[in-house]
Write an enzyme that holds these catalytic residues in place. Structure first.
Site, PDB file in Angstrom:
ATOM      1  N   TRP A  24       0.730  -1.329  -0.187  1.00  0.00           N
ATOM      2  CA  TRP A  24      -0.060   0.095  -0.154  1.00  0.00           C
ATOM      3  C   TRP A  24       0.737   0.800  -0.008  1.00  0.00           C
ATOM      4  O   TRP A  24       1.800   1.103   1.102  1.00  0.00           O
ATOM      5  CB  TRP A  24      -1.126  -0.172   1.428  1.00  0.00           C
ATOM      6  CG  TRP A  24      -2.143   1.236   1.388  1.00  0.00           C
ATOM      7  CD1 TRP A  24      -1.938   2.423   2.167  1.00  0.00           C
ATOM      8  CD2 TRP A  24      -3.015   0.666   0.634  1.00  0.00           C
ATOM      9  NE1 TRP A  24      -3.283   2.991   1.768  1.00  0.00           N
ATOM     10  CE2 TRP A  24      -4.288   2.207   0.560  1.00  0.00           C
ATOM     11  CE3 TRP A  24      -3.888  -0.068  -0.176  1.00  0.00           C
ATOM     12  CZ2 TRP A  24      -5.528   2.327   0.331  1.00  0.00           C
ATOM     13  CZ3 TRP A  24      -5.284   0.362  -0.565  1.00  0.00           C
ATOM     14  CH2 TRP A  24      -6.046   1.157   0.077  1.00  0.00           C
ATOM     15  N   HIS A  55      -0.345  -4.601   7.871  1.00  0.00           N
ATOM     16  CA  HIS A  55      -0.901  -5.064   6.590  1.00  0.00           C
ATOM     17  C   HIS A  55      -0.033  -4.543   5.539  1.00  0.00           C
ATOM     18  O   HIS A  55      -0.693  -3.785   4.247  1.00  0.00           O
ATOM     19  CB  HIS A  55      -1.851  -3.275   7.276  1.00  0.00           C
ATOM     20  CG  HIS A  55      -2.338  -3.604   8.205  1.00  0.00           C
ATOM     21  ND1 HIS A  55      -3.726  -4.475   8.042  1.00  0.00           N
ATOM     22  CD2 HIS A  55      -2.276  -2.993   9.153  1.00  0.00           C
ATOM     23  CE1 HIS A  55      -4.300  -3.623   9.864  1.00  0.00           C
ATOM     24  NE2 HIS A  55      -3.393  -3.395  11.075  1.00  0.00           N
ATOM     25  N   HIS A  59      -2.079 -11.035   5.026  1.00  0.00           N
ATOM     26  CA  HIS A  59      -2.263 -10.545   6.422  1.00  0.00           C
ATOM     27  C   HIS A  59      -3.854 -10.385   6.744  1.00  0.00           C
ATOM     28  O   HIS A  59      -4.711 -10.389   5.673  1.00  0.00           O
ATOM     29  CB  HIS A  59      -2.269  -8.768   6.443  1.00  0.00           C
ATOM     30  CG  HIS A  59      -2.498  -7.579   5.842  1.00  0.00           C
ATOM     31  ND1 HIS A  59      -2.198  -7.118   4.338  1.00  0.00           N
ATOM     32  CD2 HIS A  59      -3.685  -6.720   6.114  1.00  0.00           C
ATOM     33  CE1 HIS A  59      -3.420  -7.018   4.351  1.00  0.00           C
ATOM     34  NE2 HIS A  59      -3.410  -6.203   4.822  1.00  0.00           N
ATOM     35  N   ASP A  61      -7.112  -8.124   8.983  1.00  0.00           N
ATOM     36  CA  ASP A  61      -7.055  -7.635   9.860  1.00  0.00           C
ATOM     37  C   ASP A  61      -8.296  -8.078  11.419  1.00  0.00           C
ATOM     38  O   ASP A  61      -9.218  -8.103  10.722  1.00  0.00           O
ATOM     39  CB  ASP A  61      -8.070  -5.823   8.484  1.00  0.00           C
ATOM     40  CG  ASP A  61      -7.233  -5.464   8.071  1.00  0.00           C
ATOM     41  OD1 ASP A  61      -6.720  -5.486   7.860  1.00  0.00           O
ATOM     42  OD2 ASP A  61      -7.626  -5.007   7.097  1.00  0.00           O
ATOM     43  N   HIS A  65      -8.503  -2.773  14.378  1.00  0.00           N
ATOM     44  CA  HIS A  65      -7.488  -1.931  13.355  1.00  0.00           C
ATOM     45  C   HIS A  65      -8.228  -0.682  12.561  1.00  0.00           C
ATOM     46  O   HIS A  65      -7.302   0.302  12.261  1.00  0.00           O
ATOM     47  CB  HIS A  65      -7.587  -3.565  12.072  1.00  0.00           C
ATOM     48  CG  HIS A  65      -6.656  -1.989  10.877  1.00  0.00           C
ATOM     49  ND1 HIS A  65      -5.903  -1.252  10.749  1.00  0.00           N
ATOM     50  CD2 HIS A  65      -7.061  -2.467   8.964  1.00  0.00           C
ATOM     51  CE1 HIS A  65      -5.311  -1.488   9.546  1.00  0.00           C
ATOM     52  NE2 HIS A  65      -6.468  -1.368   8.710  1.00  0.00           N
ATOM     53  N   HIS A 169     -14.043  -2.336   5.635  1.00  0.00           N
ATOM     54  CA  HIS A 169     -14.326  -2.668   7.039  1.00  0.00           C
ATOM     55  C   HIS A 169     -15.056  -2.987   7.531  1.00  0.00           C
ATOM     56  O   HIS A 169     -14.909  -4.042   8.725  1.00  0.00           O
ATOM     57  CB  HIS A 169     -12.691  -2.023   7.347  1.00  0.00           C
ATOM     58  CG  HIS A 169     -11.406  -2.513   6.265  1.00  0.00           C
ATOM     59  ND1 HIS A 169     -11.355  -1.564   5.349  1.00  0.00           N
ATOM     60  CD2 HIS A 169     -10.856  -3.210   6.738  1.00  0.00           C
ATOM     61  CE1 HIS A 169     -10.233  -1.798   4.540  1.00  0.00           C
ATOM     62  NE2 HIS A 169      -9.701  -2.904   5.816  1.00  0.00           N
ATOM     63  N   GLU A 181      -6.454 -10.041   3.557  1.00  0.00           N
ATOM     64  CA  GLU A 181      -6.263  -9.127   2.853  1.00  0.00           C
ATOM     65  C   GLU A 181      -4.857  -9.808   1.735  1.00  0.00           C
ATOM     66  O   GLU A 181      -3.769 -10.515   2.726  1.00  0.00           O
ATOM     67  CB  GLU A 181      -6.480  -7.979   2.851  1.00  0.00           C
ATOM     68  CG  GLU A 181      -7.511  -7.373   3.521  1.00  0.00           C
ATOM     69  CD  GLU A 181      -7.560  -5.261   3.497  1.00  0.00           C
ATOM     70  OE1 GLU A 181      -8.243  -4.933   4.195  1.00  0.00           O
ATOM     71  OE2 GLU A 181      -6.124  -5.466   4.597  1.00  0.00           O
TER      72      GLU A 181
END
Length: 218
Positions: A24, A55, A59, A61, A65, A169, A181
């Site tokens: 990201w 992340h 991974h 969440d 998070h 989310h 994800e």
């Protein structure tokens, strides 16, 4: 009880972590792996270290998070990280996955849904793509009502890149549904599997790196 693994195909759906891994945007998500000691440099052992966010790469969440009062990783039972799984192939969908794309597809015994899209091909690239395929809010709400343990997507977020609020989310995490994800489904066919996605055992965490696999009966 002993499990005969020769009766199963074992499919690794994890991204390989490396210093050039897709991540990201932003420095906080950069992955770094280096050696603090090397035998070839006079050390008595090879010892490496990593620096990463929780992340990056494949991974999960945890609710914490995105929800400050949500469960942290250590508050989630280990049984939640595995279960009867279903891969749904939506590679024919472009950009937005709508509720209608799931109608009559989810099986009754499914505990974990893995959504295969064209994003899996994007995971193989080093350049981040902002226009990845993403769930519509109504589709996310529908999945969240299906008594699932987890939902898995094949890019780095379950929300749109430019989402002002993490709506998808929150839809899942407020119901304690784990979000996985960046699972790589590029070599996985639609069908039923057993999913195992164990995080590192990290205290007080908002998420964790995961080695995720699918078991398929031969």
């Amino acid at each position: 009880m002993m499990i005969d693994l020769t009766k199963y195909n074992i499919i690794d759906i994890s991204m390989k972590l490396s210093n050039d891994i897709l991540s990201w945007p932003g420095d906080r998500h950069i992955f770094r792996h280096n050696y603090a000691m090397k035998i070839e440099n006079g050390g008595h052992a090879n010892v490496s270290r990593i620096e990463t966010s929780m992340h990056t790469g494949t991974h999960l969440d945890a609710p914490f998070h995105k929800i400050n009062s949500g469960k942290k990783l250590n508050e989630i039972s280990v049984e939640s990280f595995m279960g009867n799984a279903q891969v749904i192939d939506l590679t024919s969908v472009n950009n937005i996955i709508y509720l209608d794309d799931f109608i009559n597809k989810l099986k009754d015994n499914t505990e974990i849904v893995l959504i295969k899209t064209n994003n899996s091909a994007l995971l193989q690239e080093r350049e981040f793509k902002k226009n990845y395929t993403c769930l519509d809010t109504k589709a996310a709400e529908y999945l969240s009502d299906q008594s699932l343990k987890a939902v898995c997507v094949d890019y780095l977020s379950i929300d749109k890149f430019d989402a002002k609020e993490p709506i998808n989310h929150n839809i899942f995490l407020k119901k304690d549904i784990i979000i996985y994800e960046a699972v790589d489904l590029s070599n996985v066919d639609e069908g039923e599997y057993f999913f195992i996605g164990l995080p590192i055992k990290l205290d007080n965490a908002d998420g964790a790196l995961v080695r995720a696999i699918l078991l398929q009966e031969k």
